[in-house]
Motif scaffolding. Structure first.
Motif, mmCIF file in Angstrom:
data_model
loop_
_atom_site.group_PDB
_atom_site.id
_atom_site.type_symbol
_atom_site.label_atom_id
_atom_site.label_comp_id
_atom_site.label_asym_id
_atom_site.label_seq_id
_atom_site.Cartn_x
_atom_site.Cartn_y
_atom_site.Cartn_z
ATOM 1 N N GLU A 174 3.433 6.394 5.911
ATOM 2 C CA GLU A 174 4.458 5.806 5.055
ATOM 3 C C GLU A 174 3.873 4.621 4.302
ATOM 4 O O GLU A 174 2.857 4.058 4.714
ATOM 5 C CB GLU A 174 5.636 5.335 5.906
ATOM 6 C CG GLU A 174 6.481 6.465 6.446
ATOM 7 C CD GLU A 174 7.820 5.940 6.899
ATOM 8 O OE1 GLU A 174 8.653 5.605 6.033
ATOM 9 O OE2 GLU A 174 8.012 5.877 8.118
ATOM 10 N N PRO A 175 4.529 4.200 3.224
ATOM 11 C CA PRO A 175 4.048 2.998 2.533
ATOM 12 C C PRO A 175 4.147 1.781 3.452
ATOM 13 O O PRO A 175 4.997 1.735 4.344
ATOM 14 C CB PRO A 175 4.990 2.852 1.345
ATOM 15 C CG PRO A 175 6.131 3.751 1.594
ATOM 16 C CD PRO A 175 5.718 4.769 2.610
ATOM 17 N N GLU A 176 3.283 0.822 3.209
ATOM 18 C CA GLU A 176 3.339 -0.449 3.922
ATOM 19 C C GLU A 176 3.989 -1.453 2.972
ATOM 20 O O GLU A 176 3.452 -1.750 1.907
ATOM 21 C CB GLU A 176 1.943 -0.920 4.328
ATOM 22 C CG GLU A 176 1.312 -0.086 5.430
ATOM 23 C CD GLU A 176 1.874 -0.376 6.822
ATOM 24 O OE1 GLU A 176 2.600 -1.392 7.004
ATOM 25 O OE2 GLU A 176 1.592 0.428 7.738
ATOM 26 N N PHE A 221 0.850 -1.187 0.000
ATOM 27 C CA PHE A 221 0.000 0.000 0.000
ATOM 28 C C PHE A 221 0.888 1.239 0.000
ATOM 29 O O PHE A 221 1.623 1.477 0.957
ATOM 30 C CB PHE A 221 -0.918 0.032 1.225
ATOM 31 C CG PHE A 221 -1.842 -1.151 1.316
ATOM 32 C CD1 PHE A 221 -2.762 -1.426 0.307
ATOM 33 C CD2 PHE A 221 -1.794 -1.996 2.404
ATOM 34 C CE1 PHE A 221 -3.613 -2.513 0.388
ATOM 35 C CE2 PHE A 221 -2.642 -3.088 2.497
ATOM 36 C CZ PHE A 221 -3.554 -3.348 1.485
ATOM 37 N N ASP A 222 0.820 2.012 -1.076
ATOM 38 C CA ASP A 222 1.557 3.267 -1.157
ATOM 39 C C ASP A 222 1.001 4.228 -0.110
ATOM 40 O O ASP A 222 -0.200 4.202 0.191
ATOM 41 C CB ASP A 222 1.399 3.842 -2.570
ATOM 42 C CG ASP A 222 2.215 5.094 -2.736
ATOM 43 O OD1 ASP A 222 1.618 6.194 -2.636
ATOM 44 O OD2 ASP A 222 3.419 4.984 -2.956
ATOM 45 N N GLY A 223 1.841 5.073 0.423
ATOM 46 C CA GLY A 223 1.416 6.031 1.444
ATOM 47 C C GLY A 223 0.256 6.899 1.021
ATOM 48 O O GLY A 223 -0.574 7.292 1.841
ATOM 49 N N GLY A 224 0.157 7.220 -0.278
ATOM 50 C CA GLY A 224 -0.917 8.066 -0.783
ATOM 51 C C GLY A 224 -2.296 7.441 -0.711
ATOM 52 O O GLY A 224 -3.303 8.139 -0.837
ATOM 53 N N LEU A 225 -2.363 6.128 -0.498
ATOM 54 C CA LEU A 225 -3.665 5.460 -0.388
ATOM 55 C C LEU A 225 -4.352 5.705 0.945
ATOM 56 O O LEU A 225 -5.559 5.519 1.064
ATOM 57 C CB LEU A 225 -3.505 3.944 -0.591
ATOM 58 C CG LEU A 225 -3.081 3.497 -1.977
ATOM 59 C CD1 LEU A 225 -2.783 1.993 -1.988
ATOM 60 C CD2 LEU A 225 -4.175 3.828 -2.988
ATOM 61 N N PHE A 226 -3.587 6.121 1.955
ATOM 62 C CA PHE A 226 -4.147 6.304 3.294
ATOM 63 C C PHE A 226 -4.851 7.652 3.381
ATOM 64 O O PHE A 226 -4.246 8.687 3.107
ATOM 65 C CB PHE A 226 -3.049 6.192 4.353
ATOM 66 C CG PHE A 226 -2.492 4.798 4.455
ATOM 67 C CD1 PHE A 226 -3.081 3.863 5.284
ATOM 68 C CD2 PHE A 226 -1.393 4.415 3.698
ATOM 69 C CE1 PHE A 226 -2.577 2.567 5.370
ATOM 70 C CE2 PHE A 226 -0.876 3.133 3.767
ATOM 71 C CZ PHE A 226 -1.475 2.197 4.611
ATOM 72 N N PRO A 227 -6.126 7.658 3.777
ATOM 73 C CA PRO A 227 -6.896 8.895 3.776
ATOM 74 C C PRO A 227 -6.478 9.902 4.842
ATOM 75 O O PRO A 227 -6.772 11.083 4.711
ATOM 76 C CB PRO A 227 -8.333 8.418 4.023
ATOM 77 C CG PRO A 227 -8.186 7.128 4.755
ATOM 78 C CD PRO A 227 -6.929 6.510 4.215
ATOM 79 N N ASP A 228 -5.765 9.450 5.874
ATOM 80 C CA ASP A 228 -5.376 10.362 6.951
ATOM 81 C C ASP A 228 -4.086 11.112 6.654
ATOM 82 O O ASP A 228 -3.657 11.949 7.430
ATOM 83 C CB ASP A 228 -5.285 9.619 8.285
ATOM 84 C CG ASP A 228 -4.463 8.339 8.217
ATOM 85 O OD1 ASP A 228 -4.001 7.960 7.125
ATOM 86 O OD2 ASP A 228 -4.291 7.708 9.272
ATOM 87 N N GLY A 229 -3.459 10.828 5.518
ATOM 88 C CA GLY A 229 -2.256 11.556 5.106
ATOM 89 C C GLY A 229 -1.060 11.287 5.988
ATOM 90 O O GLY A 229 -1.190 10.899 7.139
#
Length: 182
Positions: free
Chosen positions: A168-170, A157-165
């Motif tokens: 870091e990437p997983e 999961f790229d960091g940009g996928l997380f809605p909370d901003g």
């Protein structure tokens, strides 16, 4: 570790627990303590307290807790079997209480859990780790070495996928196949 505890966890003789600790399957009443350990780790993404109660109920068979002499949790691993890969244990979270860190307890928990679930046909382990989590990187890399297993890494999961901003990437660590434990 008593014979009964070894039977419950499926631990092998080379799993060496720090004095005064035992491995066990989590129970619902452990959920609050597990939530506190996760919160106090200051590195894990903290889930709701409710989710830890559910985890102890619904995923106890694929999770493990370390207990002190009084029976209280001092470390845990939560995990589950991937529905589309039933030979894969996904390790969700690993945490050890501050007072018990630096004694190899996380590695002992991981070895104990994988020994127990091996009887169900588990051949590999997956987990995700952020690039800045050096302790988890070391834990899972050394686990692979101890068990004679290769490790593959890829961003899951790229960091940009997380809605909370700001997340870091997983990075997915795929470990396996695990060496025969028989």
């Amino acid at each position: 570790m008593t014979a009964a505890q070894a039977d419950r966890v499926g631990a092998r003789s080379e799993i060496d627990l720090p004095e005064g600790l035992s491995l066990d399957t989590p129970r619902v009443e452990d959920g609050a303590a597990i939530w506190r350990i996760a919160r106090d780790s200051k590195t894990l993404d903290l889930n709701s307290s409710y989710s830890y109660l559910l985890w102890c109920r619904d995923f106890a068979a694929t999770s493990v807790v370390a207990r002190d002499a009084e029976g209280g949790p001092v470390g845990f691993i939560t995990g589950y079997i991937r529905p589309d890969r039933p030979e894969t244990l996904v390790v969700w979270q690993v945490a050890v209480d501050q007072a018990w860190r630096g004694r190899g307890l996380a590695a002992t928990l991981l070895d104990g859990l994988t020994a127990r679930v091996a009887a169900t046909g588990i051949r590999g382990v997956e987990t995700t780790i952020t690039p800045d989590n050096t302790a988890s990187n070391r834990l899972f890399t050394s686990f692979a070495e101890r068990h004679g297993a290769p490790v593959e890494h890829e961003v899951l999961f790229d960091g940009g996928l997380f809605p909370d901003g700001g997340h870091e990437p997983e990075v997915l660590y795929r470990i396996g196949p695990l060496a025969d434990r028989g």
